[in-house]
Design a protein around this motif. Sequence first.
Motif, PDB file in Angstrom:
ATOM      1  N   LEU A  95     -10.908 -73.076  -5.608  1.00 59.03           N
ATOM      2  CA  LEU A  95     -10.583 -74.405  -6.123  1.00 59.03           C
ATOM      3  C   LEU A  95      -9.790 -74.314  -7.424  1.00 59.03           C
ATOM      4  O   LEU A  95      -8.875 -75.104  -7.660  1.00 59.03           O
ATOM      5  CB  LEU A  95     -11.864 -75.208  -6.331  1.00 59.03           C
ATOM      6  N   SER A  96     -10.126 -73.337  -8.250  1.00 57.94           N
ATOM      7  CA  SER A  96      -9.364 -73.130  -9.480  1.00 57.94           C
ATOM      8  C   SER A  96      -7.917 -72.774  -9.170  1.00 57.94           C
ATOM      9  O   SER A  96      -6.975 -73.281  -9.801  1.00 57.94           O
ATOM     10  CB  SER A  96     -10.024 -72.030 -10.323  1.00 57.94           C
TER      11      SER A  96
ATOM     12  N   ASP B 287     -15.494 -71.519  -5.907  1.00 53.91           N
ATOM     13  CA  ASP B 287     -15.085 -71.921  -7.255  1.00 53.91           C
ATOM     14  C   ASP B 287     -13.736 -71.303  -7.621  1.00 53.91           C
ATOM     15  O   ASP B 287     -12.883 -71.958  -8.231  1.00 53.91           O
ATOM     16  CB  ASP B 287     -16.140 -71.521  -8.282  1.00 53.91           C
TER      17      ASP B 287
ATOM     18  N   ASP C  90      -2.363 -86.637 -17.258  1.00 53.33           N
ATOM     19  CA  ASP C  90      -3.163 -86.860 -16.044  1.00 53.33           C
ATOM     20  C   ASP C  90      -2.661 -88.091 -15.293  1.00 53.33           C
ATOM     21  O   ASP C  90      -2.528 -88.065 -14.059  1.00 53.33           O
ATOM     22  CB  ASP C  90      -4.641 -87.036 -16.401  1.00 53.33           C
TER      23      ASP C  90
ATOM     24  N   VAL D 274      -6.006 -75.917  -7.903  1.00 50.99           N
ATOM     25  CA  VAL D 274      -5.614 -76.814  -8.984  1.00 50.99           C
ATOM     26  C   VAL D 274      -4.409 -76.255  -9.745  1.00 50.99           C
ATOM     27  O   VAL D 274      -3.500 -76.996 -10.128  1.00 50.99           O
ATOM     28  CB  VAL D 274      -6.798 -77.050  -9.943  1.00 50.99           C
TER      29      VAL D 274
ATOM     30  N   PRO E 218     -15.554 -80.332  -3.435  1.00 50.81           N
ATOM     31  CA  PRO E 218     -14.676 -80.422  -4.607  1.00 50.81           C
ATOM     32  C   PRO E 218     -14.851 -81.753  -5.326  1.00 50.81           C
ATOM     33  O   PRO E 218     -14.866 -82.817  -4.702  1.00 50.81           O
ATOM     34  CB  PRO E 218     -13.268 -80.317  -4.002  1.00 50.81           C
ATOM     35  N   ARG E 219     -14.973 -81.686  -6.640  1.00 54.67           N
ATOM     36  CA  ARG E 219     -15.047 -82.885  -7.469  1.00 54.67           C
ATOM     37  C   ARG E 219     -14.093 -82.692  -8.640  1.00 54.67           C
ATOM     38  O   ARG E 219     -14.505 -82.633  -9.799  1.00 54.67           O
ATOM     39  CB  ARG E 219     -16.477 -83.127  -7.959  1.00 54.67           C
ATOM     40  N   LEU E 220     -12.806 -82.590  -8.316  1.00 55.11           N
ATOM     41  CA  LEU E 220     -11.791 -82.270  -9.302  1.00 55.11           C
ATOM     42  C   LEU E 220     -10.693 -83.331  -9.284  1.00 55.11           C
ATOM     43  O   LEU E 220     -10.323 -83.824  -8.218  1.00 55.11           O
ATOM     44  CB  LEU E 220     -11.178 -80.894  -9.010  1.00 55.11           C
ATOM     45  N   LYS E 221     -10.184 -83.642 -10.473  1.00 53.44           N
ATOM     46  CA  LYS E 221      -9.064 -84.577 -10.547  1.00 53.44           C
ATOM     47  C   LYS E 221      -7.857 -83.992  -9.834  1.00 53.44           C
ATOM     48  O   LYS E 221      -7.541 -82.814  -9.981  1.00 53.44           O
ATOM     49  CB  LYS E 221      -8.717 -84.856 -12.010  1.00 53.44           C
TER      50      LYS E 221
ATOM     51  N   ARG F  46      -4.208 -80.424  -2.997  1.00 54.68           N
ATOM     52  CA  ARG F  46      -3.840 -81.250  -4.145  1.00 54.68           C
ATOM     53  C   ARG F  46      -3.269 -82.573  -3.645  1.00 54.68           C
ATOM     54  O   ARG F  46      -2.544 -82.613  -2.648  1.00 54.68           O
ATOM     55  CB  ARG F  46      -2.803 -80.533  -5.022  1.00 54.68           C
TER      56      ARG F  46
END
Length: 320
Positions: free
Chosen positions: A152-153, A149, A84, A156, A169-172, A296
């Motif tokens: 967004l998947s 959903d 990460d 990523v 969105p609340r994604l790294k 991204r």
Amino acid sequence: MPPSRTPGKEKQSTADREDIGSLNPAWLRTFIEVYRAGSFGKAAHRLHISQPAVTQQIRGLEQRAGVRLFVRHATGSEPTPAADLLARDAEGPVNALDSVLKRHFGVGDPRRPLRLGAPSDLISDRILPALADMLMDRIQLRTTLALSDTLLSQLVSGELDIAVVRTRPRLKGVSARPLHDEECSLVAAPGIARALAEDLLAHEAPRALDGHPLVAFAESLPLIDHYWWSVFHTSPSRTPEVVLPDHRAVLAAVRASVGITVVPAHLCADDIARGALVNLLEPAVPPIVTTYLAVREGDIAHPEVSEAHRKLLDHGRTWS
């Protein structure tokens, strides 16, 4: 007198410097693809190399870094915390280098399309007009129509370059900006609207609505649930009777008196104006749904992604 040196240590220091110098920057490109795809096999397919080559490059990178980057399992590869951190620092430079190579040396796939995902109503009514100039300049576009959903998947995993979603969105690794705020309307055909006495609807809603089927865009009732909480301060008490994965199909069913629904206001404005649908309530504070533009982190370095991102933000300010 200079201090004595241990021959073994001097030899090790030289070897370390040689090892660091032998790091292949292309391994970082492979690492980013594995990180996005969540799979060595998918990354190999996107890079047009063999899966053993991907495995060898990731192992080489892990040896240079001295940490494990992925935990492989039956369904894919899970990034470690070290991965990460590396992805956060490396993704932008890798994307920027790809753009430089493509722009100056023709390296890369010049015909690679821009991959964009959004709800079906936004693609046709909002997004295509905003990107018309780019498409006239022969930029290729591939679209995916799905729920937020899912989009967004796919963003990523690297299957999409841009996602337009109605979920924050609340994604790294994902950067999102508000694109547009839009009111939602609770609508029904005139016959159903007449059956709902105004006083009952005003004072005992949503119980007054329970006798009429819910027509929804998705099983999870995304807009209906938002409307119920905003206006009635409760969640819907039942599942939808009819699910149609397209807002225009939802409106067609409601016009045919199948039931009631909640849709973005711009979609039903014409139907309301000509009397085909009735807005059942006019809350003092209308429910608002925010649409977000998600990419991204680092992908904004791609010229096509950057241009599409800018055009959508510019047009989003004019949407009513």
